[in-house]
Design an enzyme around this catalytic site. Structure first.
Site, mmCIF file in Angstrom:
data_model
loop_
_atom_site.group_PDB
_atom_site.id
_atom_site.type_symbol
_atom_site.label_atom_id
_atom_site.label_comp_id
_atom_site.label_asym_id
_atom_site.label_seq_id
_atom_site.Cartn_x
_atom_site.Cartn_y
_atom_site.Cartn_z
ATOM 1 C CG ASN A 11 -1.811 1.158 1.360
ATOM 2 O OD1 ASN A 11 -1.877 1.978 0.445
ATOM 3 N ND2 ASN A 11 -2.516 1.272 2.482
ATOM 4 C CD1 TRP A 12 3.715 0.981 -2.616
ATOM 5 C CD2 TRP A 12 3.575 1.823 -4.691
ATOM 6 N NE1 TRP A 12 4.402 0.144 -3.470
ATOM 7 C CE2 TRP A 12 4.336 0.621 -4.748
ATOM 8 C CE3 TRP A 12 3.355 2.523 -5.869
ATOM 9 C CZ2 TRP A 12 4.869 0.125 -5.941
ATOM 10 C CZ3 TRP A 12 3.889 2.025 -7.061
ATOM 11 C CH2 TRP A 12 4.641 0.846 -7.097
ATOM 12 C CE LYS A 13 -0.578 3.269 4.670
ATOM 13 N NZ LYS A 13 -0.577 3.383 6.107
ATOM 14 C CG HIS A 96 -6.280 1.679 4.991
ATOM 15 N ND1 HIS A 96 -5.887 2.677 5.862
ATOM 16 C CD2 HIS A 96 -5.229 0.830 4.880
ATOM 17 C CE1 HIS A 96 -4.643 2.425 6.242
ATOM 18 N NE2 HIS A 96 -4.218 1.319 5.674
ATOM 19 C CD GLU A 168 -3.948 -2.774 7.289
ATOM 20 O OE1 GLU A 168 -2.774 -2.924 6.989
ATOM 21 O OE2 GLU A 168 -4.616 -1.805 6.919
ATOM 22 C CB SER A 217 4.296 -1.480 12.243
ATOM 23 O OG SER A 217 3.595 -0.301 12.502
ATOM 24 N N GLY A 238 2.583 -1.087 4.468
ATOM 25 C CA GLY A 238 2.608 0.331 4.102
ATOM 26 C C GLY A 238 4.047 0.814 3.977
ATOM 27 N N GLY A 239 4.560 1.412 5.038
ATOM 28 C CA GLY A 239 5.883 2.052 5.022
ATOM 29 C C GLY A 239 6.976 1.204 4.386
HETATM 30 P P1 PGA Z 1 2.242 0.362 7.809
HETATM 31 O O1 PGA Z 1 0.857 0.540 7.029
HETATM 32 O O2 PGA Z 1 2.870 -0.918 7.310
HETATM 33 O O3 PGA Z 1 3.050 1.567 7.433
HETATM 34 O O4 PGA Z 1 1.926 0.310 9.260
HETATM 35 C C1 PGA Z 1 -0.003 -0.547 6.850
HETATM 36 C C2 PGA Z 1 -1.301 -0.037 6.296
HETATM 37 O O5 PGA Z 1 -1.737 1.055 6.689
HETATM 38 O O6 PGA Z 1 -1.941 -0.701 5.463
#
Ligand code: PGA
Length: 262
Positions: A11-13, A96, A168, A217, A238-239
């Site tokens: 998920n590149w947001k 999400h 999540e 995370s 995400g990150g």
């Molecule tokens: P994160 O994000 O890995 O940066 O915690 C996960 C997400 O929001 O889908």
């Protein structure tokens, strides 16, 4: 991970320009061999989907939308209809926590989006999870139930197999810096609850076949521990998905674990 299909979702947001996203896709493409298991799904921002859909080798990566409007057309300034994404993506993230809590999407909105995605043969990745406060108050199971019912309420038995669930916990997302990761035991218990609730709603077979992912995370160091949790069929990242070395290492670890389990 077991016998169900495994998914690794990036998920590149709201990161990368279209050019950067395209370069990053070709970097990942050179490093990650094609293969259906794990299925790697990339979720770039909407603006990059057109370019990436022309560039991507779909045997290697599938694309997912991060968000969309559930109506097919209309006077909704600034929105992108799910119908407009047809052909560009195979999957769509729905519910999400950033959509729920920053953009105030409620279960009714999420239910409409799940149904709209399915109507266009796009597979929904339904995100569910409790906040820290809900967990402290012992409300986790109830919240999970409400979000499952809320999101899947209009999904037929025929279509339910197309949905993927991502657990999540809101308190575990984006904590790379202040290090409050979820413990595998905490996740295992909730994943069990999710499968029990799916069983009650759709029967044992559906519950056994449904892929349930973990997200929050996940990084190169923690990925393996999360993948080893009984009932977890992949990761939503995400990150760490924004850094090629991290993301590729996570995919490689997933493949190694699959080899070991065989
Ligand atoms: P994160 O994000 O890995 O940066 O915690 C996960 C997400 O929001 O889908």
């Amino acid at each position: 991970m077991g016998t169900r299909k495994t998914y690794i979702i990036a998920n590149w947001k709201m990161n990368f320009s279209v050019g950067e996203a395209s370069l990053y896709l070709s970097r990942l493409g050179k490093r990650l061999p094609a293969g259906r298991n794990p299925q790697i799904i990339l979720a770039p921002s909407t603006v990059a989907l057109q370019a990436l859909s022309l560039q991507v080798d779909r045997r290697q990566f599938k694309l997912a939308a991060q968000n969309f409007h559930p109506r097919d057309f209309g006077a909704f300034t600034g929105e992108t209809a799910i119908a407009q994404l047809k052909g560009l993506v195979d999957f769509a993230i729905v519910g999400h926590s950033e959509r729920r809590y920053i953009f105030q999407e409620n279960d009714k909105d999420i239910r409409a989006k799940v149904a709209a995605a399915l109507r266009h043969e796009i597979r929904p990745i339904l995100c569910i999870g409790e906040t820290a406060e809900e967990r402290r108050n012992g409300e986790t199971s109830a919240v999970i139930y409400d979000q499952l019912m809320g999101g899947l309420g209009d999904v037929s038995r025929e279509d339910i197999g197309k949905a993927i669930i991502a657990y999540e916990p809101v308190w575990a997302i984006s904590t790379q810096k202040n290090a409050h990761p979820a413990k595998p035991g905490e996740i295992e218990a909730v994943v069990k609850t999710i499968r029990n609730q799916i069983e009650k709603l759709y029967g044992k077979k559906t519950a056994e076949e449904m892929s349930v992912l973990y997200g929050g995370s996940v990084n190169e160091d923690s990925a393996l521990a999360y993948l080893k949790i009984d009932g977890v069929d992949g990761l939503l990242i995400g990150g760490a998905s924004l850094i090629a070395d991290q993301f590729c290492a996570i995919v490689e670890k997933t493949r190694e674990l699959q080899r070991d389990e065989r």
